[in-house]
Design an enzyme around this catalytic site. Structure first.
Site, PDB file in Angstrom:
ATOM      1  N   ASP A  17     -73.020 -18.753  -0.368  1.00 52.79           N
ATOM      2  CA  ASP A  17     -72.509 -20.111  -0.511  1.00 52.79           C
ATOM      3  C   ASP A  17     -73.654 -20.978  -1.019  1.00 52.79           C
ATOM      4  O   ASP A  17     -74.818 -20.736  -0.687  1.00 52.79           O
ATOM      5  CB  ASP A  17     -72.020 -20.662   0.834  1.00 52.79           C
ATOM      6  N   CYS A  74     -71.491 -16.756   3.732  1.00 53.08           N
ATOM      7  CA  CYS A  74     -70.213 -16.929   4.414  1.00 53.08           C
ATOM      8  C   CYS A  74     -70.198 -15.995   5.627  1.00 53.08           C
ATOM      9  O   CYS A  74     -70.488 -14.801   5.487  1.00 53.08           O
ATOM     10  CB  CYS A  74     -69.055 -16.596   3.477  1.00 53.08           C
TER      11      CYS A  74
END
Length: 154
Positions: free
Chosen positions: A59, A52
Site C-alpha cells: 500500500d 495490506c
C-alpha cells in the site's frame, strides 16, 4: 539558542539500518531550539509504504505530519527510519496513520500534532485518514496540507 550537551543522537552522523518493525524503531527527540515560540514543523513523506494485512500487497500513501513543538522536536533521520520500518509492516491504513500520529505525540509531547494520510486506491477507492491531538493553538499559522483530492495525486 543554546546546544544541549545532554542530547546524544541515536542515528544522526552514524550509519543506521532500517528497523525491522515500527516497534523496534527508535525516535530521537532533541531539545527545541526555540522554546516558547509558536511555530509549525511539517514533514512530508510522499512515498510511504506498508503492507495490506489481508493480502500482503503493498500500500502507498502520501503522509503529511504537522506539529507545534513543545520542549522537544523530532530528529528527521530517526523519523525517516521509523517511517521506513513500515515497509514490511502489515496494517490497515487507519492503524498506520493514527498509530504514527499517536506515537509521535505521546513520545515527543508537542503542543499540537496532526497527520494526514492520503492513501492511494485499494480496490479502486482511495482512503484518506486524518488524526490530530486536539484544536490547534490560537494564533498558529496553519497552512493547508496541500495534497489534492485523488485524481492521480499528481
Amino acid at each position: 539558542m543554546s546546544a544541549d550537551s545532554s542530547y546524544t543522537p541515536a542515528h544522526l552522523g552514524q550509519a543506521s539500518g532500517l528497523p525491522a518493525t515500527p516497534e523496534e524503531a527508535r525516535l530521537d527527540y532533541p531539545p527545541n531550539p526555540h522554546p516558547g515560540a509558536l511555530y509549525l514543523v511539517r514533514f512530508v513523506a510522499p512515498e510511504f509504504t506498508s503492507l495490506c494485512p489481508v493480502t500482503g500487497q503493498p500500500d502507498f500513501a502520501h503522509l503529511v505530519i504537522d506539529y507545534v513543538p513543545g520542549e522537544r522536536i523530532v530528529e528527521s533521520k530517526a523519523l525517516k527510519l521509523f517511517l521506513g520500518s513500515f515497509r514490511n509492516h502489515a496494517a490497515f491504513h487507519e492503524a498506520c496513520t493514527v498509530g504514527i500520529g499517536k506515537r509521535l505525540f505521546d513520545e515527543m509531547q508537542p503542543q499540537w500534532l496532526r497527520i494526514g494520510g492520503y492513501w492511494y486506491p485499494r480496490g479502486g477507492i482511495p482512503i484518506d485518514v486524518f488524526w490530530q491531538s486536539g484544536p490547534p493553538p490560537a494564533g498558529l499559522w496553519l497552512p493547508d496540507q496541500g495534497v489534492q483530492p485523488y485524481r492521480g495525486r499528481g
